[in-house]
Scaffold this active site. Sequence first.
Site, PDB file in Angstrom:
ATOM      1  CB  CYS A 181      -1.068  -0.110   1.083  1.00  0.00           C
ATOM      2  SG  CYS A 181      -2.401   1.122   0.973  1.00  0.00           S
ATOM      3  NE  ARG A 226      -8.964   5.707   3.294  1.00  0.00           N
ATOM      4  CZ  ARG A 226      -7.742   6.114   3.285  1.00  0.00           C
ATOM      5  NH1 ARG A 226      -7.442   7.367   2.861  1.00  0.00           N
ATOM      6  NH2 ARG A 226      -6.651   5.100   3.229  1.00  0.00           N
ATOM      7  CG  HIS A 279      -3.345  -3.019   4.437  1.00  0.00           C
ATOM      8  ND1 HIS A 279      -2.046  -2.833   4.786  1.00  0.00           N
ATOM      9  CD2 HIS A 279      -3.963  -2.203   3.726  1.00  0.00           C
ATOM     10  CE1 HIS A 279      -2.139  -1.427   4.335  1.00  0.00           C
ATOM     11  NE2 HIS A 279      -2.936  -0.926   3.609  1.00  0.00           N
TER      12      HIS A 279
END
Length: 256
Positions: free
Chosen positions: A97, A134, A208
Amino acid sequence: MSAPTLRVVHLYPRLMNIYGDRGNIMCLRHRCEARGIGFELTELGIGDRFDSAAADLIFAGGAQDREQRNVVEDLLATKADAVREAVEAAVVLLAVCGAYQLFGRFYREATGMELPGVGIFDLHTEHPGEKAKRLIGNIVAELVGPLPSSGQGGHPPITIVGFENHGGRTYLAPGVRPLAKVRSGHGNNGRDGAEGAVYRNAYGTYIHGSLLPKNPAFADHLIGLALRRRYGDVELARIDNRAEELAHRAALRLRP
Ligand code: GLN
């Protein structure tokens, strides 16, 4: 031959470690030690220099824009040249990320400030601003191209699962190989169906979760690549994967 050792360098473990990314280091350690393979960890922060000859595998995790702004000057000044040198020498790199973004050409973060990148991946990232949606949620993606057998019966295609939470949208330059194709979730930019990027033995991803504990075949692929680069032919013995496979299946059930 004495047992091999995997030398891992973790970049900015205190500044770039969100959403459990340190779990990737714990997974690498476990999957080595469970096989009697040595595991050496070096943590590098602000001001520490990186020695490209001292790493078999480099890891860097995610971060909010603020930490990325705090890290980027040091990354470019004290580590970037040696990391590029290591990647060109086929050292394994896993960047998650925020680190993935900084290992591209540039990251235009939420305030519009453009953070120059290390330039390992031919890509760029643009954050459309704090008010923009997001890209958050569980992700399931299919690796592009098979993984050579990593002693765990690696076979194509392999599904990887995890969690993503990023504002930045990443765009691969033409010809850059994505790590995976999104099956559910957002991936690089929520539009082109690509997730992550691959260059030589360098892997970038938005996943993640942590990524490696939930995707043991990919974890073993990275370990195998790193050890074979240093020791030649290394076969990874089979180990108990029950916990990892449970976590993988549980994550698969979460997909929207
Ligand atoms: N700050 C970056 C973004 O919002 C990266 C976030 C992260 O590492 N999870 O896109």
